[in-house]
Design a protein around this motif. Structure first.
Motif, short mmCIF file in Angstrom:
data_model
loop_
_atom_site.label_atom_id
_atom_site.label_comp_id
_atom_site.label_asym_id
_atom_site.label_seq_id
_atom_site.Cartn_x
_atom_site.Cartn_y
_atom_site.Cartn_z
N VAL A 5 0.87 -1.18 0.00
CA VAL A 5 0.00 0.00 0.00
C VAL A 5 0.90 1.22 0.00
N LEU A 6 0.69 2.11 -0.97
CA LEU A 6 1.53 3.28 -1.16
C LEU A 6 0.74 4.54 -0.83
N ARG A 7 1.22 5.30 0.09
CA ARG A 7 0.55 6.54 0.49
C ARG A 7 1.41 7.73 0.11
N ASP A 8 0.79 8.68 -0.58
CA ASP A 8 1.48 9.90 -0.97
C ASP A 8 1.58 10.81 0.26
N VAL A 9 2.81 11.00 0.77
CA VAL A 9 3.03 11.82 1.96
C VAL A 9 3.80 13.08 1.59
N THR A 10 3.65 13.50 0.32
CA THR A 10 4.37 14.70 -0.12
C THR A 10 3.98 15.91 0.70
N ALA A 11 2.68 16.06 1.00
CA ALA A 11 2.23 17.22 1.77
C ALA A 11 2.88 17.24 3.15
N GLU A 12 2.92 16.08 3.80
CA GLU A 12 3.54 16.03 5.13
C GLU A 12 5.04 16.37 5.05
#
Length: 561
Positions: free
Chosen positions: A375-382
């Motif tokens: 499962v890949l979560r985009d954490v660019t914002a964090e």
């Protein structure tokens, strides 16, 4: 035991015995012969012939139905006899296991053998109860013999149980008397004798029932040949069954289609990417969210040099992942991964994207790994938020929120940065802790060695904190001999290790570079973990709690001398 229904009686035999000679299974057939149905008819009159033919057909149909029912009953009772024999065999197997564990425990005496004996004892009692229940359903068994078997099994188990308990309680004298008496062996022999009798009786009964079932089948076959006119009805029945099966298949296919569509909808609607790859690196599944991350950089399989093609970097944004270090690749090798952070510069996102990857191996029923799922979560914002916080921290240092002596944050800078980091930890639901440290004996150092030595000791403590904690943690000198740190990603279980690292780093400086003082500090912690605390964390409250615990440690040191 009588079979249920009118056909449940034992066959009536010409020699008056039960099961010997030539037997007539159908009392109704003899009645039909007496009424002339089976005699030559002559067919002199059409009406009489039609009536007799109808009667014949009706009689054949009735006999066919009755014999078919009898055949089914006979087959059911043959199956019942087989079940009884199987149940008796299961009882013997459990009893043998119990005897084997019993002898093994008496000879070897290991606790696991005793435990296994008690388990097989329970299984034996259940098997005996099952046999009684099965044979109680109309089984023609001698009640006295069954009672004798039950008493024998119960007595044998009781003797073995008592012997095991005596062995466990070291009552060797009572145990030796029991063994010398040989009661257990006598009970074993009795049980085997009764079981042999029961098995022989069951075998004979099963043979009788099989013969009766065979004869019923033969008669049904004969009547079936006479009732060929029912073929049309059988064809209709078969067509009906086929139609029902087709309807059932269509229903199952429709349910499968609906579930597949539901799964596809769930995967398509997920905000996180999902990928499944088999051991041959073929991508079995890749949902739209994952496609949005990778674009067209991935085809039907993961390339061997995927870090280069995807430009997949470690968190430092300069070091490429090794091909075998990928979370999904490791999952196909049986190694799970949690929250692995990766920085990608794919062709359609040259500015870069941060992802957090959680991967697990998929195993078959035998435990062999057949694929990996991630499962890949985009954490660019964090990550962007963290970068902004870092930039803000730099700006704060530029506006004099830094302690001039140590280069750490002062109280104002610490409260500002720590509050922001604490809020970020709350949003990301990650644990955090506040460390409060006080330099022991600073006054004595100043009085005996001078204030320059005291300032050097304060600088040393600042270096100790930098070396012992992570670069991203917020460090500060609050004033005088008091220091604080906001330690991110730190659970309560890790705090003792952090404290020992601080103490060891400080002790390593003793006597080095002309130091005439020993660096010692009292430390207190206050932790916040989102798994156990739901209230919003407060930096002032956490500092106060850590200060209180530091003071308690310092007080304990003084009391210990």
């Amino acid at each position: 035991m009588a079979l249920p229904g009118a056909w449940g009686q034992d066959p009536v035999c010409q020699d008056g015995g039960a099961g010997g000679g030539r037997c007539a299974f159908w009392p109704e057939s003899r009645a039909l012969v007496r009424y002339g149905v089976w005699m030559p008819l002559g067919w002199k009159r059409t009406a009489s012939g039609a009536a007799l033919a109808s009667l014949l057909v009706g009689g054949v149909l009735v006999l066919w139905v009755l014999l078919a029912q009898r055949a089914r009953d006979d087959e059911r009772w043959v199956s019942h006899s087989l079940q009884v024999r199987l149940s008796a065999s299961e009882l013997i197997l459990h009893l043998k296991d119990a005897e084997s564990n019993y002898r093994g425990y008496l000879l070897i005496g290991t606790p696991d053998l005793a435990q296994r004996y008690f388990e097989t004892e329970v299984d034996t009692r259940k098997a005996m109860a099952g046999l009684q229940e099965l044979m109680g359903r109309g089984e023609p068994v001698d009640p006295a013999r069954l009672k004798k078997l039950d008493e024998g099994v119960t007595a044998e188990l009781a003797l073995m149980h008592a012997a095991v308990m005596q062995k466990q309680q070291n009552e060797f004298e009572a145990l030796m008397k029991e063994l010398q008496a040989g009661t257990a062996r006598q009970k074993m022999a009795l049980v085997r004798e009764v079981m042999g009798e029961l098995d022989g009786a069951q075998q004979a009964l099963m043979a009788q029932r099989e013969e009766r079932a065979r004869r019923s089948v033969e008669r049904v076959t004969v009547l079936t040949l006479l009732g060929l006119f029912l073929a049309a009805g059988a064809a209709i029945f078969s067509a009906t069954v086929a139609w029902q099966n087709r309807q059932a298949r269509e229903q199952v296919t429709e349910e499968l289609r609906q579930k597949t569509e539901l799964l596809s909808s769930v995967l398509d609607g997920m905000g996180d990417g999902c990928m499944v790859m088999d051991a041959q690196r073929k991508l079995i599944l890749m949902n739209p969210a994952a496609r949005r991350i990778f674009g067209e950089a991935l085809g039907s399989e993961l390339p061997a040099d995927w870090p280069t093609q995807l430009r997949a970097y470690k968190p430092d944004k300069t070091t490429l992942y090794a091909p075998e270090e990928g979370p999904l690749t490791r999952a196909t090798q049986g190694h799970p991964a949690d929250g692995a952070v990766m920085f990608l510069r794919t062709p359609h996102k040259p500015e870069g994207v941060w992802i957090s990857v959680t991967a697990r191996p998929l195993r078959d029923k035998k435990g062999a790994v057949i694929a990996g799922v991630s499962v890949l979560r985009d954490v660019t914002a964090e990550k962007r938020a963290e970068e902004q916080l870092t930039a803000q921290a730099d700006r704060l240092r530029a506006i004099a929120q830094v302690d001039e002596l140590t280069g750490l944050c002062n109280r104002r800078g610490f409260l500002t940065l720590a509050s922001q980091r604490l809020e970020l930890a709350r949003r990301q639901k990650t644990p955090v802790a506040v460390l409060f440290a006080d330099l022991d004996g600073l006054k004595q150092i100043n009085d005996t060695l001078g204030h320059e030595a005291g300032d050097a000791a304060l600088k040393d403590i600042a270096q100790v904190l930098k070396k012992s904690l992570r670069e991203g943690d917020v460090l500060a000198r609050l004033g005088g001999d008091e220091f604080a740190a906001l330690v991110t990603q730190a659970t309560a279980e890790e705090l003792p290790f952090i404290e020992r690292r601080l103490v060891q780093t400080a002790e390593n400086l003793d006597g080095k570079d002309g130091r005439k003082y020993k660096l010692r500090a009292s430390v207190g912690f206050a932790a916040w973990d989102p798994r156990v605390e739901l209230e919003r964390p407060d930096i002032e409250a956490m500092i106060a709690m850590a200060d209180e615990r530091m003071y308690a440690q310092k007080k304990g040191k003084k009391a210990a001398g």
